[in-house]
Design an enzyme around this catalytic site. Structure first.
Site, short mmCIF file in Angstrom:
data_model
loop_
_atom_site.label_atom_id
_atom_site.label_comp_id
_atom_site.label_asym_id
_atom_site.label_seq_id
_atom_site.Cartn_x
_atom_site.Cartn_y
_atom_site.Cartn_z
N ILE A 63 36.30 109.00 32.50
CA ILE A 63 35.77 110.36 32.36
C ILE A 63 34.40 110.19 31.69
O ILE A 63 34.25 109.40 30.75
CB ILE A 63 36.72 111.26 31.52
N SER A 64 33.40 110.91 32.18
CA SER A 64 32.04 110.74 31.65
C SER A 64 31.94 111.23 30.21
O SER A 64 32.73 112.07 29.76
CB SER A 64 31.04 111.54 32.48
N GLN A 65 30.92 110.71 29.53
CA GLN A 65 30.56 111.16 28.18
C GLN A 65 30.30 112.69 28.23
O GLN A 65 29.72 113.17 29.21
CB GLN A 65 29.28 110.39 27.86
#
Ligand code: SAH
Length: 215
Positions: A63-65
């Site tokens: 999951i992206s930052q």
């Protein structure tokens, strides 16, 4: 952890990671403050849900930052009723942020287990305006095209032509482009009067967008 503590962690995330950088849209900041990111994170790393970093979600994916999610969301200038295509559902978090902003979301995930898990999470949290499909994002979602905006959250080496075709005139696509071994750039692609223009925004690192059929 108590519900109130998650709220505090989210508030801190918005102030320390988003406002303090360059995220200014109040609707995007509100969505980031309200969508419970920790529900999209596996239990083993859930305590890190609001840290300034990407996190593993299983199946070798991430999951992206939070900042990257906010930045990409801000780039498409989301408005209620907009039809948005996302490539790379992953945990479903980016889709939830878009749905929270009132967008009608169509999201495609290559790995069926992740597509199923994201569907369950989104259903559990009552995000109803999200359609999840297990499929190859290189094909886009022709039955639902054209889209007001497209957000791609896995990196292809070139911008997929089908996605450009499925973008509405006046629409925007935000997409990381480049190979895994070299630098990738987050690009914004605009279609206006049939003319395509591309601008590079910043260097990023995403998992690769893989061109194959779903097993
Ligand atoms: N947006 C996600 C994070 C995405 S990680 C979130 O909010 O959690 C990138 C995802 O893209 C991975 O789950 C990976 O399986 C998926 N992916 C890779 N190639 C793809 C393709 N061709 N089509 C659809 N999804 C793809």
């Amino acid at each position: 952890m108590k519900a109130q503590n998650w709220v505090q962690l989210r508030e801190r995330m918005v102030n320390d990671q988003l406002r303090s950088r360059d995220i200014r849209s109040s609707n995007v900041l509100n969505a980031m403050r309200e969508v419970p990111r920790h529900h999209f994170i596996p239990e083993t790393v859930q305590h890190l849900a609001y840290d300034d970093r990407p996190l593993p979600i299983g199946m070798d994916q991430t999951i992206s930052q939070p900042y990257i999610v906010a930045f990409m969301t801000e780039q498409i200038q989301p408005k209620p009723g907009m039809k948005v295509l996302e490539i790379g559902t992953g945990s479903g978090y980016q889709a939830a942020v878009l749905a929270h902003l009132g967008c009608k979301v169509f999201t495609i995930e290559l790995i069926p287990e992740l597509a199923q898990r994201a569907t369950n999470t989104l259903h559990h949290l009552k995000y109803e305006d999200v359609n999840v499909r297990a499929g190859n994002g290189f094909l886009g979602w022709p039955e639902e095209a054209p889209f007001d905006a497209i957000i791609v959250t896995a990196a292809p080496e070139e911008i997929p032509p089908n996605l450009i075709d499925q973008l509405k005139d006046g629409g925007k696509m935000v997409i990381p482009v480049g190979s895994v071994s070299s630098l990738q750039y987050l690009k914004i692609v605009t279609k206006k009067g049939g003319h395509i223009s591309t601008e590079s925004l910043m260097p990023v690192r995403f998992v690769p967008m893989i061109d194959r059929d779903v097993e």
